[in-house]
Design an enzyme around this catalytic site. Structure first.
Site, PDB file in Angstrom:
ATOM      1  N   ASP A   1       3.752  -9.401   5.855  1.00  0.00           N
ATOM      2  CA  ASP A   1       4.518  -9.811   4.688  1.00  0.00           C
ATOM      3  C   ASP A   1       3.507 -10.206   3.612  1.00  0.00           C
ATOM      4  O   ASP A   1       2.714 -11.127   3.798  1.00  0.00           O
ATOM      5  CB  ASP A   1       5.405 -10.998   5.064  1.00  0.00           C
ATOM      6  CG  ASP A   1       6.227 -11.541   3.920  1.00  0.00           C
ATOM      7  OD1 ASP A   1       5.926 -11.255   2.745  1.00  0.00           O
ATOM      8  OD2 ASP A   1       7.177 -12.279   4.204  1.00  0.00           O
TER       9      ASP A   1
ATOM     10  N   ALA B   1       0.765  -1.242   0.000  1.00  0.00           N
ATOM     11  CA  ALA B   1       0.000   0.000   0.000  1.00  0.00           C
ATOM     12  C   ALA B   1       0.799   1.297   0.000  1.00  0.00           C
ATOM     13  O   ALA B   1       0.321   2.294  -0.531  1.00  0.00           O
ATOM     14  CB  ALA B   1      -0.948   0.005   1.190  1.00  0.00           C
TER      15      ALA B   1
ATOM     16  N   CYS C   1       5.629  -0.538 -11.923  1.00  0.00           N
ATOM     17  CA  CYS C   1       6.045   0.665 -12.656  1.00  0.00           C
ATOM     18  C   CYS C   1       7.400   0.384 -13.311  1.00  0.00           C
ATOM     19  O   CYS C   1       8.335   1.164 -13.212  1.00  0.00           O
ATOM     20  CB  CYS C   1       6.092   1.884 -11.746  1.00  0.00           C
ATOM     21  SG  CYS C   1       7.219   1.737 -10.350  1.00  0.00           S
TER      22      CYS C   1
ATOM     23  N   LYS D   1      -3.253   4.759  -3.189  1.00  0.00           N
ATOM     24  CA  LYS D   1      -4.158   3.768  -3.804  1.00  0.00           C
ATOM     25  C   LYS D   1      -5.213   3.327  -2.798  1.00  0.00           C
ATOM     26  O   LYS D   1      -6.383   3.209  -3.132  1.00  0.00           O
ATOM     27  CB  LYS D   1      -3.361   2.566  -4.310  1.00  0.00           C
ATOM     28  CG  LYS D   1      -2.277   2.907  -5.323  1.00  0.00           C
ATOM     29  CD  LYS D   1      -1.434   1.710  -5.702  1.00  0.00           C
ATOM     30  CE  LYS D   1      -0.741   1.028  -4.569  1.00  0.00           C
ATOM     31  NZ  LYS D   1       0.464   1.599  -4.035  1.00  0.00           N
TER      32      LYS D   1
ATOM     33  N   ASP E   1       0.148  -3.877  -6.407  1.00  0.00           N
ATOM     34  CA  ASP E   1       1.059  -2.962  -7.088  1.00  0.00           C
ATOM     35  C   ASP E   1       2.428  -3.317  -6.535  1.00  0.00           C
ATOM     36  O   ASP E   1       2.903  -2.733  -5.562  1.00  0.00           O
ATOM     37  CB  ASP E   1       0.669  -1.518  -6.805  1.00  0.00           C
ATOM     38  CG  ASP E   1       1.492  -0.522  -7.602  1.00  0.00           C
ATOM     39  OD1 ASP E   1       2.060  -0.909  -8.644  1.00  0.00           O
ATOM     40  OD2 ASP E   1       1.578   0.643  -7.180  1.00  0.00           O
TER      41      ASP E   1
ATOM     42  N   PRO F   1       2.730   4.531  -0.715  1.00  0.00           N
ATOM     43  CA  PRO F   1       2.468   5.542   0.306  1.00  0.00           C
ATOM     44  C   PRO F   1       0.985   5.806   0.580  1.00  0.00           C
ATOM     45  O   PRO F   1       0.619   6.888   1.008  1.00  0.00           O
ATOM     46  CB  PRO F   1       3.152   6.783  -0.245  1.00  0.00           C
ATOM     47  CG  PRO F   1       2.997   6.647  -1.733  1.00  0.00           C
ATOM     48  CD  PRO F   1       3.069   5.166  -2.005  1.00  0.00           C
TER      49      PRO F   1
END
Length: 190
Positions: free
Chosen positions: A61, A8, A132, A13, A79, A10
């Site tokens: 984790d 998550a 990304c 999202k 992500d 920063p």
């Protein structure tokens, strides 16, 4: 509706997911998870500032979520941590440390996190996987591994975006057959 943002920080999202639920009067909550303790403070600031009372933060984790919460979540966002090649347009920092050994460690971590997500997702649920970065080892190949492991238990859904750049196949032997359903977002196009 139970949603999980597996990686998550920063927390933007997580905030968007929680806001979507509240804005559309959808009952449920969003759990934002990150393994780094120092990143939890950012969560408190951002989520509280936005008034998002339908969120919960955990420090787990991501590769263990499936063991801890089997078939629990309706939808999950993975992500994943990545080599960050796509951020190279901002600075060349991502390229300075890029070595095959580093990429292999990240690919291993991604595989374990997304496999855990499959285990934690309810049957019929949705998992969104993103990075990304540019290389197919961290993107399309991760999807291929999941399809090879879980077969018909997974369905790849199409993404309908105008001017879509589909997934790439660098080696026909590694093709998923679903590249047309994948999306590579390019900042100068999307």
């Amino acid at each position: 509706l139970t949603l999980l943002d597996v990686c998550a920080a920063p927390w933007g999202k997580t905030a968007q997911l929680a806001d979507f639920l509240l804005t559309h009067n959808i009952p449920g909550f969003v759990r934002g998870n990150d393994v780094e303790t120092k990143r939890l403070g950012t969560r408190a600031t951002n989520i509280q500032r936005c008034g998002l009372y339908n969120t919960l933060a955990t420090k787990l984790d991501g590769s263990q979520i499936g063991n801890l919460y089997p078939e629990f979540f309706d939808a999950m966002l993975v992500d994943a941590p990545c080599s960050g090649e796509w951020t190279g347009f901002k600075s060349d920092a991502a390229y300075k440390w890029r070595k095959e050994e580093s990429i292999n460690k990240i690919v291993w971590l991604q595989e374990h996190i997304v496999t855990s997500a499959v285990k934690a997702c309810k049957p019929g649920g949705i998992i969104v996987y993103s990075t990304c970065t540019l290389n197919p080892f961290e993107n399309e190949l991760q999807i291929k591994k999941l399809l090879d492991k879980y077969g018909d238990a997974l369905e790849i859904l199409p993404i309908n975006v105008e001017n879509k750049s589909p997934g790439i196949v660098y080696d026909p032997a590694l093709a998923t057959g679903h590249e047309d359903k994948m999306l590579r977002c390019r900042p100068h196009i999307h």
